[in-house]
Scaffold this motif. Structure first.
Motif, PDB file in Angstrom:
ATOM      1  N   PRO A   1     -42.433  14.051-107.180  1.00 13.49           N
ATOM      2  CA  PRO A   1     -42.738  14.801-108.411  1.00 13.49           C
ATOM      3  C   PRO A   1     -43.434  13.991-109.496  1.00 13.49           C
ATOM      4  O   PRO A   1     -44.460  14.451-110.032  1.00 13.49           O
ATOM      5  N   PRO A   2     -42.949  12.801-109.875  1.00 16.53           N
ATOM      6  CA  PRO A   2     -43.689  12.074-110.915  1.00 16.53           C
ATOM      7  C   PRO A   2     -45.082  11.641-110.475  1.00 16.53           C
ATOM      8  O   PRO A   2     -45.998  11.554-111.300  1.00 16.53           O
ATOM      9  N   VAL A   3     -45.257  11.385-109.167  1.00 25.42           N
ATOM     10  CA  VAL A   3     -46.593  11.032-108.679  1.00 25.42           C
ATOM     11  C   VAL A   3     -47.531  12.221-108.783  1.00 25.42           C
ATOM     12  O   VAL A   3     -48.684  12.098-109.229  1.00 25.42           O
ATOM     13  N   VAL A   4     -47.054  13.402-108.388  1.00 28.68           N
ATOM     14  CA  VAL A   4     -47.876  14.611-108.501  1.00 28.68           C
ATOM     15  C   VAL A   4     -48.228  14.873-109.962  1.00 28.68           C
ATOM     16  O   VAL A   4     -49.381  15.178-110.298  1.00 28.68           O
ATOM     17  N   GLY A   5     -47.243  14.764-110.849  1.00 28.44           N
ATOM     18  CA  GLY A   5     -47.515  14.971-112.268  1.00 28.44           C
ATOM     19  C   GLY A   5     -48.533  13.987-112.817  1.00 28.44           C
ATOM     20  O   GLY A   5     -49.415  14.357-113.593  1.00 28.44           O
ATOM     21  N   ALA A   6     -48.425  12.726-112.394  1.00 34.04           N
ATOM     22  CA  ALA A   6     -49.379  11.718-112.849  1.00 34.04           C
ATOM     23  C   ALA A   6     -50.788  12.032-112.357  1.00 34.04           C
ATOM     24  O   ALA A   6     -51.770  11.869-113.102  1.00 34.04           O
ATOM     25  N   LEU A   7     -50.903  12.471-111.110  1.00 31.95           N
ATOM     26  CA  LEU A   7     -52.223  12.795-110.563  1.00 31.95           C
ATOM     27  C   LEU A   7     -52.818  14.014-111.257  1.00 31.95           C
ATOM     28  O   LEU A   7     -54.048  14.105-111.427  1.00 31.95           O
ATOM     29  N   LEU A   8     -51.982  14.952-111.675  1.00 35.70           N
ATOM     30  CA  LEU A   8     -52.493  16.111-112.412  1.00 35.70           C
ATOM     31  C   LEU A   8     -53.030  15.695-113.777  1.00 35.70           C
ATOM     32  O   LEU A   8     -54.045  16.223-114.245  1.00 35.70           O
ATOM     33  N   ALA A   9     -52.360  14.745-114.404  1.00 33.51           N
ATOM     34  CA  ALA A   9     -52.771  14.313-115.742  1.00 33.51           C
ATOM     35  C   ALA A   9     -53.908  13.295-115.709  1.00 33.51           C
ATOM     36  O   ALA A   9     -54.655  13.170-116.674  1.00 33.51           O
ATOM     37  N   GLY A  10     -54.039  12.593-114.571  1.00 27.96           N
ATOM     38  CA  GLY A  10     -54.938  11.445-114.511  1.00 27.96           C
ATOM     39  C   GLY A  10     -54.107  10.203-114.739  1.00 27.96           C
ATOM     40  O   GLY A  10     -53.701   9.943-115.883  1.00 27.96           O
ATOM     41  N   PRO A  11     -53.773   9.461-113.693  1.00 20.72           N
ATOM     42  CA  PRO A  11     -52.805   8.359-113.810  1.00 20.72           C
ATOM     43  C   PRO A  11     -53.262   7.272-114.763  1.00 20.72           C
ATOM     44  O   PRO A  11     -54.425   6.894-114.788  1.00 20.72           O
ATOM     45  N   ARG A  12     -52.318   6.802-115.542  1.00 18.69           N
ATOM     46  CA  ARG A  12     -52.523   5.689-116.470  1.00 18.69           C
ATOM     47  C   ARG A  12     -51.384   4.687-116.283  1.00 18.69           C
ATOM     48  O   ARG A  12     -50.422   4.943-115.568  1.00 18.69           O
ATOM     49  N   GLY A  13     -51.489   3.560-116.958  1.00 18.63           N
ATOM     50  CA  GLY A  13     -50.452   2.546-116.839  1.00 18.63           C
ATOM     51  C   GLY A  13     -49.084   3.046-117.254  1.00 18.63           C
ATOM     52  O   GLY A  13     -48.059   2.636-116.699  1.00 18.63           O
TER      53      GLY A  13
ATOM     54  N   ALA B   1     -35.351  16.460-110.243  1.00 17.44           N
ATOM     55  CA  ALA B   1     -36.511  15.803-109.637  1.00 17.44           C
ATOM     56  C   ALA B   1     -37.782  16.612-109.883  1.00 17.44           C
ATOM     57  O   ALA B   1     -38.821  16.059-110.277  1.00 17.44           O
ATOM     58  N   ALA B   2     -37.708  17.926-109.654  1.00 14.53           N
ATOM     59  CA  ALA B   2     -38.901  18.766-109.834  1.00 14.53           C
ATOM     60  C   ALA B   2     -39.370  18.757-111.289  1.00 14.53           C
ATOM     61  O   ALA B   2     -40.576  18.804-111.568  1.00 14.53           O
ATOM     62  N   LEU B   3     -38.420  18.695-112.222  1.00 11.44           N
ATOM     63  CA  LEU B   3     -38.783  18.682-113.635  1.00 11.44           C
ATOM     64  C   LEU B   3     -39.615  17.454-113.995  1.00 11.44           C
ATOM     65  O   LEU B   3     -40.422  17.485-114.936  1.00 11.44           O
ATOM     66  N   MET B   4     -39.458  16.383-113.229  1.00 14.46           N
ATOM     67  CA  MET B   4     -40.242  15.184-113.488  1.00 14.46           C
ATOM     68  C   MET B   4     -41.729  15.414-113.270  1.00 14.46           C
ATOM     69  O   MET B   4     -42.563  14.671-113.803  1.00 14.46           O
ATOM     70  N   THR B   5     -42.083  16.435-112.507  1.00 22.36           N
ATOM     71  CA  THR B   5     -43.500  16.782-112.349  1.00 22.36           C
ATOM     72  C   THR B   5     -44.103  17.149-113.693  1.00 22.36           C
ATOM     73  O   THR B   5     -45.195  16.695-114.062  1.00 22.36           O
ATOM     74  N   VAL B   6     -43.388  17.969-114.447  1.00 19.68           N
ATOM     75  CA  VAL B   6     -43.863  18.416-115.756  1.00 19.68           C
ATOM     76  C   VAL B   6     -43.829  17.264-116.751  1.00 19.68           C
ATOM     77  O   VAL B   6     -44.745  17.105-117.566  1.00 19.68           O
ATOM     78  N   VAL B   7     -42.780  16.455-116.689  1.00 20.14           N
ATOM     79  CA  VAL B   7     -42.675  15.310-117.599  1.00 20.14           C
ATOM     80  C   VAL B   7     -43.855  14.360-117.402  1.00 20.14           C
ATOM     81  O   VAL B   7     -44.493  13.924-118.367  1.00 20.14           O
ATOM     82  N   ALA B   8     -44.146  14.033-116.147  1.00 21.39           N
ATOM     83  CA  ALA B   8     -45.244  13.108-115.861  1.00 21.39           C
ATOM     84  C   ALA B   8     -46.597  13.706-116.224  1.00 21.39           C
ATOM     85  O   ALA B   8     -47.490  13.005-116.719  1.00 21.39           O
ATOM     86  N   ALA B   9     -46.755  15.009-115.972  1.00 19.31           N
ATOM     87  CA  ALA B   9     -48.033  15.653-116.280  1.00 19.31           C
ATOM     88  C   ALA B   9     -48.320  15.640-117.771  1.00 19.31           C
ATOM     89  O   ALA B   9     -49.478  15.556-118.202  1.00 19.31           O
ATOM     90  N   GLY B  10     -47.275  15.718-118.594  1.00 15.13           N
ATOM     91  CA  GLY B  10     -47.475  15.755-120.038  1.00 15.13           C
ATOM     92  C   GLY B  10     -47.219  14.438-120.727  1.00 15.13           C
ATOM     93  O   GLY B  10     -47.119  14.395-121.967  1.00 15.13           O
TER      94      GLY B  10
END
Length: 274
Positions: A37-49, A141-150
């Motif tokens: 989930p956090p990896v998917v969210g990061a890829l949706l946002a554009g991964p940064r450090g 775990a799934a909620l981390m997708t949204v956290v990482a995306a934002g």
């Protein structure tokens, strides 16, 4: 007798240092659930450090959570106290600069506190392997997708970062739908192996998952190749749920490795679908 003819003294084997089991989570398939989930969210946002720091803090928090649940269900045995403290400190060390960089992350704290409290209650009652607790941990775990995306957002008002992103919620929903299916499937392979009711529950859920994928693809959500891929992956998950429990005993590590492969496929389809 020459020097070369003398029998050699047997070599003493030096035992390898091992990490105590209390420090290592033993749920092999859980790593895929924690990381995806956090990896998917990061890829949706554009991964940064900052996403790497979020992932590191999340992994430390998972290890602290696992040690804490073991401490509670074991009757507060001393062997689990050091991992709880160690991983707790690691989570704080990684989390503080993360919150300093994005203070709005604290707005997610009530949701995660509620889910953590429910899960620890299960652990204290020695019910951490129950279906209810599995659903609670999947929700976190799934909620981390949204956290990482934002993570990089600067939301106005009191909204948590990422909470207004429909793509992130869609991705979180797809990942959650898959992860819920892993609960009866893994139980049918390990802890409840040989129970027809568990195997039927797993097969029935995955059949419903395939039907939902077909409906979505037919409606063009997602359209084209992504829709076809969604159906193909769902069909593969159904075949796995029906066929593999019939093969007899399979080592937990093998089941966990299979979960990693399935999670990679679902991750790819999710990114293509949203």
């Amino acid at each position: 007798m020459t020097a070369t003819d003398r029998p050699r003294a047997p070599r003493r084997r030096v035992p390898r240092a091992r990490v105590p089991r209390a420090w290592v989570p033993n749920q092999h398939g859980a790593w895929a659930m924690v990381v995806a989930p956090p990896v998917v969210g990061a890829l949706l946002a554009g991964p940064r450090g900052l996403h790497a720091l979020l992932l590191a803090a999340w992994l430390a928090a998972y290890c602290a959570y696992f040690a804490l649940t073991q401490w509670l269900r074991s009757g507060r045995r001393r062997r689990y106290r050091d991992p709880v403290l160690g991983y707790g400190v690691a989570t704080a060390v990684l989390g503080l600069p993360l919150v300093a960089a994005q203070p709005a992350l604290l707005r997610w704290a009530p949701a995660f506190a509620l889910l953590l409290g429910a899960s620890l209650r299960y652990a204290a009652r020695r019910a951490d392997r129950s279906y209810g607790n599995d659903l609670v941990t999947i929700a976190a775990a799934a909620l981390m997708t949204v956290v990482a995306a934002g993570l990089l957002d600067r939301p106005e008002g009191w909204w948590p970062p990422g909470a207004d992103d429909p793509r992130a919620w869609t991705a979180a929903g797809l990942l959650a739908a898959y992860l819920v299916g892993t609960v009866p499937y893994v139980k049918s392979m390990i802890r409840e192996r040989g129970r027809p009711a568990t195997a039927r529950l797993s097969a029935g859920y995955h059949a419903a998952l395939l039907a939902g994928a077909v409906v979505l693809a037919a409606a063009g959500r997602p359209a084209g190749v992504a829709g076809v891929a969604l159906v193909v992956v769902a069909a593969g998950l159904l075949a796995r749920a029906v066929l593999l429990p019939r093969r007899g005993r399979v080592r937990p590590a093998v089941v966990g490795a299979g979960e990693v492969v399935a999670t990679l496929a679902v991750t790819a389809v999710t990114l293509a679908a949203v």
